[in-house]
Design a protein around this motif. Structure first.
Motif: not given
Length: 70
Positions: A18-29, A63-67
């Motif tokens: 929720x705080x860093x939605x740009x991390x979601x693709x990392x989980x999906x990948x 995750x950090x990179x994506x965030x």
């Protein structure tokens, strides 16, 4: 109210995404089912990495990179 930290070992995955939605693709990948999972309000990055047999340091770096993008 305390500021959320991506590297907080107690941060639930739902709050992280929720705080860093740009991390979601990392989980999906990584083909992780954490996005929308009913357990995500209770599981942490540590829990997810153990469940999916991922290196936690490497995953946190992703995750950090994506965030940080954007």
């Amino acid at each position: 109210m305390a500021r959320l930290r991506l590297d907080d070992p107690d941060l639930p995955l739902a709050d992280l995404m929720t705080a860093w939605p740009r991390t979601i693709p990392v989980f999906v990948r990584h083909k992780m089912l954490c996005v929308g999972c009913l357990v995500s309000p209770f599981h942490t990055v540590t829990d997810a990495c153990a469940e999916y047999d991922l290196n936690e340091e490497t995953f946190l770096a992703e995750l950090r990179q994506a965030a940080d993008q954007g």
